[in-house]
Design an enzyme around this catalytic site. Structure first.
Site, short mmCIF file in Angstrom:
data_model
loop_
_atom_site.label_atom_id
_atom_site.label_comp_id
_atom_site.label_asym_id
_atom_site.label_seq_id
_atom_site.Cartn_x
_atom_site.Cartn_y
_atom_site.Cartn_z
N SER A 1 7.33 -9.50 25.38
CA SER A 1 8.08 -10.68 25.78
C SER A 1 9.30 -10.86 24.88
CB SER A 1 7.17 -11.92 25.69
OG SER A 1 7.87 -13.06 26.08
N GLY A 2 10.47 -11.03 25.50
CA GLY A 2 11.71 -11.20 24.74
C GLY A 2 12.47 -9.92 24.50
N THR B 1 13.40 -8.58 31.97
CA THR B 1 13.94 -9.29 33.14
C THR B 1 15.44 -9.07 33.26
OG1 THR B 1 12.20 -10.97 32.93
CG2 THR B 1 14.14 -11.55 34.25
N ASN C 1 10.09 -15.82 23.40
CA ASN C 1 11.14 -15.63 24.40
C ASN C 1 11.36 -16.94 25.13
OD1 ASN C 1 12.85 -14.75 26.38
ND2 ASN C 1 11.43 -13.35 27.35
N SER D 1 10.48 -16.19 29.26
CA SER D 1 9.44 -15.17 29.35
C SER D 1 8.81 -15.15 30.74
CB SER D 1 8.36 -15.45 28.31
OG SER D 1 7.30 -14.54 28.44
N SER D 2 8.75 -13.96 31.33
CA SER D 2 8.07 -13.82 32.63
C SER D 2 6.57 -13.92 32.38
CB SER D 2 8.39 -12.47 33.27
OG SER D 2 9.75 -12.35 33.54
N GLY E 1 4.63 -6.23 28.60
CA GLY E 1 4.32 -5.12 27.71
C GLY E 1 3.04 -5.40 26.93
N GLU F 1 0.59 -6.71 24.36
CA GLU F 1 0.65 -7.97 23.62
C GLU F 1 -0.42 -8.01 22.53
OE1 GLU F 1 2.62 -11.00 26.89
OE2 GLU F 1 0.56 -11.37 26.22
#
Length: 1007
Positions: A107-108, A112, A157, A160-161, A389, A391
């Site tokens: 994330s970050g 995206t 992020n 973040s998605s 990804g 985590e």
């Protein structure tokens, strides 16, 4: 890439494969750091793109950059997301095989944004039409909608998605984007009801509160203050400096319209979003018995209106659960904890199912019409996988377990496809493949997903079994079932050192990327993801059209227990693997440089951790197991040909022979390279760098010669420029002259007018008539009409004069006769056209055919023409063969040796003939002449020739009458006869019943 090899010391290498010490993680990190400091955020590992989030805007995404990468070979320009996009697009077009681009990272890291850049690249560079532009807009505008409902601010992020996304972009046979389809994975529904400190709920809640109009908020029963809503305050972070919720609201509303939502659908969608906030504000009180009751009736009123349900039924469903036992329905009251859980479960279910509906709605608007006018249309596809990804948090729960399981599967696929791609290339080039040793993480995937013995199966079994199942019993069952597995341990099974860093409620998995501790608290609840039956019933009765699609009444009739969340995720992941295996993959690995989201800051510890769990070193090792560098012969020879006298300045033979000659001259050792069918493979980067250094040295020695060439090229360029200037001036004068062409001659138009005159005269010279019969003449410009006419007359007179000079007397006499015939018969007599090409003869009878007595009777009269004829008697019209002789003074009709009739030309009143193709004619004589017995009716096979001769000899050109229908003639003694002429299929002359002479003749020409 070749263009930047010379700058490798300043900015590292553009491809990690070219690192000399490719097994060193320090060398890898140093190369990444060098490039990041120079704002070079993209680097390759072979065909894999490594992208480091710069946390600032870089001027590398303009239309000019897009054009720079469009249609260019992958390694000819510096690494970029556009290079990967274009390479996939060209492969899809040329190889007719579906492609996919797998984007991964934590994330970050910029996943995206990377997918957005790819979509923008296709939107700008692909062919377009009105329909295609609509699809492009919808593809691009689907992003803000999905981000609003599926993204949130997290600690790592700000955007973040919180779901995985796979998007298919469909292209038609022209290469234009014509449709799309989105699959979503594992939305983090728990975020709806709970956020960690410093995090927010999904963006749409804040956008609605901050950006909506006052009337809309009033209708939804909302206040412009997120602190008023329990589901928005748990993270204690209502505002984020990098996010403008008000402007984002406008973007989302516009995007919803572009994607295809009508006003009613938007209204019902916002009703659901508002209802989730109202659900969070429902408060419970406890009775003495411990049963819960709702203390906030206002929220129930809002919910009843927004969801379109009965308020009392909803209120009861939120405080009771329905149990069916032995066919009977029983309602059991809930305690405070159960009621709060039921409320939160409803909120998660409503939001989660609405998100799925939203994705399906977008898919409908992006759908590619597979049939047009009954003909099937085949679409090629490029897939984009933007998925979470690996985590590793301080506290890892069920969501991290699923996400990391997904990444294990993707890593397995990644290594398999990378090895397969390498092996296929070696086999295609005829290079021996050497097996590569690598860590096969199938053992970890099996640990998680294996039937009956895998962690998911154990978790499902614990969720489904009767009795007091809990998260702790699940952990115990793990220890009993797979406790001996090399990649799993728990606090109970671990050694003393490991126990110090593990909680009693945790189990540890040794993933390909490293160790992760998972806390089992909440595993069963999250896996069950159950909603009480009576709450489903309430939602099924909703008047909201979206909810009626989200909550199917068939669910109420199906007594089968729904699949658990983990099993659903495992199934959808297996389908995703099938999709990806059917396509040609490309990879983008995204890296976050620091946790503070600061530009220019390179946190080596954090990045080293990501390099490890993204498997980049493993990927590099696989890629370098064979040859570090491979290029097509043509590319290699073109770059380095100057290093060998035999290949410089150009090689005329086969490319393979040229490359072989070049590397032998450079002193390559056999173990350093291999020659394939179309490529050269170089094993060591140092070999390539030595070649590059030699090229740099050679460039200096070629410098002087190149300067001389440059000077000469400059001279030639000046001459070309001079010619272009002169040409431009000529064009300007010509255009100005054309504009003023109708004016009187002046400086502005004189050049144009002179050119027009010259052009016409040159054209006339090339296209002058070749014969006197050729009447063609080029059309003159307006200014030369009079001169053209004078020239035409002079030229024609000259041609006629020249022609006449060349005519001999015999031919002149023939033409004169033909002129007379034309004057008499042209367009009047039907068989005249057939006579034109036939030459007139001097006589049709020679001396032997004429009786000597006849010649003796004529005496001194010179015979000019003789022709056999048929004479028709005046009585009965009997046909008699005769001869017609023309002398200087008269026409004589002869029967063998007798002169039957002499007609002086002076006494000949006229000649009559029909307009048909017959040969009948009448010589009219005076009735008062006692010597004549009446008019003479004759027939000749050469009627045109005969009458022309008569007309010339008797000077009676104007006395020949051509009649249509009938001819009246004098028979003698004051009587008259009539000859009737009619058209027929063949020539026939006979006496008719009415006493007339009937002549039937075929029509040869239509006049």
């Amino acid at each position: 890439m070749e263009s930047a090899l010379t700058a490798r010391d300043r900015v590292g290498v553009q491809d990690f494969v070219l690192l000399e010490n490719h097994t060193s993680e320090a060398a890898f990190m140093e190369n990444l750091r060098k490039r990041f400091k120079e704002n070079l955020i993209y680097t390759y590992i072979g065909s894999v793109l490594v992208s480091v989030n710069p946390y600032k805007d870089l001027e590398i995404y303009t239309k000019n950059h897009m054009e720079r990468y469009r249609g260019v070979n992958f390694y000819e320009v510096s690494p970029h997301i556009y290079a990967v996009s274009d390479n996939s697009y060209r492969s899809m077009r040329t190889e007719r095989k579906d492609q996919c681009i797998l984007i991964s990272g934590e994330s970050g890291a910029g996943k995206t944004e990377a997918s957005k850049k790819i979509l923008q690249y296709y939107a700008v560079t692909c062919p377009a039409s009105d329909q295609v532009e609509t699809v492009k807009d919808r593809l691009l505008q689907s992003n803000p909608v999905l981000e609003a409902f599926g993204n949130a601010k997290t600690l790592r992020n700000d955007n973040s998605s919180r779901f995985g996304k796979y998007m298919d972009i469909q292209f038609d046979f022209k290469g234009a984007p014509v449709g799309g389809h989105i699959l979503n994975y594992l939305l983090e529904k728990s975020r709806v009801v709970h956020q960690n400190h410093g995090e927010r709920n999904f963006h749409i809640f804040y956008q609605l509160i901050e950006g909506a109009e006052e009337d809309l908020l009033r209708r939804l029963g909302l206040e412009r203050n997120p602190q008023q809503y329990q589901y928005l305050v748990k993270g204690n972070c209502p505002k984020v400096s990098s996010i403008n919720d008000r402007s984002d609201w406008k973007v989302v509303r516009k995007a919803l319209s572009v994607v295809g939502f009508n006003e009613d659908e938007v209204e019902e969608l916002l009703n659901i979003i508002a209802s989730v906030l109202h659900l969070g504000n429902i408060q419970y009180g406890g009775e003495d018995s411990g049963n819960a009751y709702i203390t906030t009736d206002t929220q129930i009123k809002y919910l009843a209106r927004l969801l379109g349900v009965d308020g009392l039924v909803l209120k009861e469903a939120l405080t009771h659960k329905k149990i069916i036992a032995k066919g009977e329905e029983l309602k059991s009251p809930l305690n405070l904890e159960q009621a709060a859980s039921a409320r939160d479960a409803l909120s998660k279910a409503v939001y989660g199912r609405t998100f799925t509906w939203l994705v399906n709605k977008i898919n409908v608007s992006l759908a590619y019409r597979t049939v047009v006018e009954g003909l099937p249309l085949n679409a090629s596809v490029i897939g984009l996988l933007d998925i979470y990804g690996f985590e590793v948090f301080q506290h890892n729960s069920f969501e991290q377990f699923c996400i990391n399981y997904c990444n294990e599967k993707l890593q397995q696929l990644f290594i398999e496809l990378t090895l397969k791609s390498e092996q296929d290339e070696y086999e295609a080039e005829g290079i021996t493949w050497e097996p590569v040793q690598y860590f096969n993480n199938k053992i970890i995937c099996d640990l998680v997903e294996e039937k009956f013995k895998g962690i998911i199966s154990i978790l499902d079994e614990e969720c489904l079994r009767p009795g007091d199942a809990s998260d702790i019993t699940f952990l115990e069952k793990l220890e009993n079932t797979v406790g001996g597995h090399a990649h799993l341990t728990t606090h109970k099974l671990a050694d003393g050192k490991t126990r110090k860093v593990m909680g009693r409620e945790e189990f540890r998995l040794l993933h390909y990327a490293g160790e992760v501790n998972y806390n089992v608290n909440g595993f069963l609840d999250k896996n069950n993801d159950l909603l009480f039956r009576n709450l489903k019933e309430v939602m099924c009765m909703s008047d909201n059209k979206i909810l009626t699609q989200c909550f199917d009444r068939a669910e109420l009739k199906d007594n089968k227990r729904p699949e658990t969340a983990a099993t659903q995720f495992k199934t959808s992941l297996a389908k995703l693997m099938e999709i990806l295996m059917s396509k040609e993959p490309s990879y983008v690995r995204c890296i976050k440089p620091n946790d503070a989201k600061q530009a220019g800051r390179f946190d080596e510890v954090l990045i080293r951790h990501q390099v490890k769990y993204l498997g980049l070193m493993e990927n590099l090792r696989v890629r370098r197991a064979g040859f570090a560098y491979r290029r097509h012969y043509e590319t290699f020879l073109q770059r380095y040909k100057s290093l060998c006298p035999e290949t410089w300045p150009s090689w005329q033979g086969k490319l393979a022979d040229g490359v072989s000659t070049l590397v032998k001259h450079l002193g390559y050792k056999p173990e350093e390279y291999k020659l394939g069918r179309s490529k050269i493979f170089i094993r060591f980067p140092k070999t390539l760098f030595a070649t590059e250094d030699a090229l740099e040295t050679r460039k200096h020695s070629l410098g002087e010669r190149e300067r001389e060439r440059a000077w000469w090229r400059g001279i030639l360029a000046c001459r070309r420029a001079q010619r272009r200037r002169e040409a431009a001036n000529t064009i300007r004068r010509f255009i100005k002259g054309f504009i003023y062409r109708h004016n009187e001659r002046c400086p502005e138009n004189e050049y144009f007018l002179d050119y027009v005159r010259y052009s016409f005269l040159m054209k006339l010279r090339r296209n002058l008539p070749k014969t006197v019969l050729d009447k063609s003449w080029p059309t003159p410009p307006t200014a030369l009409i009079e001169a053209s006419e004078q020239l035409r007359k002079l030229y024609m007179q000259n041609m006629v004069w020249s022609y006449c000079k060349r005519i001999n007397p015999e031919w002149k006499h023939q033409l004169e006769q033909k002129m007379v015939a034309s004057e008499i018969f042209k367009n009047k007599k039907d068989n005249y056209p057939q006579s034109v090409p036939k030459l007139f003869v001097g006589t049709r009878l020679n001396g032997e055919e004429i009786n000597p007595k006849v010649l003796q009777s004529l005496g001194s009269e010179k015979m000019k023409y003789a022709v056999p004829v048929t004479k028709y008697d005046r009585k009965g019209y009997k046909a008699r063969p005769r001869q017609l002789l023309l002398t200087s003074n008269s026409a004589v009709i002869v029967e063998e040796a007798k002169l039957k009739q002499r007609i002086d030309y002076a006494a000949l009143k006229g000649i009559s003939v029909s307009s048909l193709s017959d040969g009948v004619f009448v010589l009219h004589v005076p009735t008062e002449d006692k010597k004549q017995k009446g008019d003479v009716v004759l027939q000749s096979d050469h009627i045109i020739e005969t009458l022309t001769k008569v007309a010339i000899c008797a000077d009676k050109v104007n006395s020949i009458n051509i009649n249509q229908g009938s001819i009246t003639f004098t028979m003698g003694q004051g009587k008259e006869g009539i000859i009737d002429f009619t058209s027929g299929s063949e020539l026939l002359v006979a006496k008719a019943k009415n006493g007339h002479l009937s002549v039937t003749a075929p029509r040869l020409n239509s006049r």
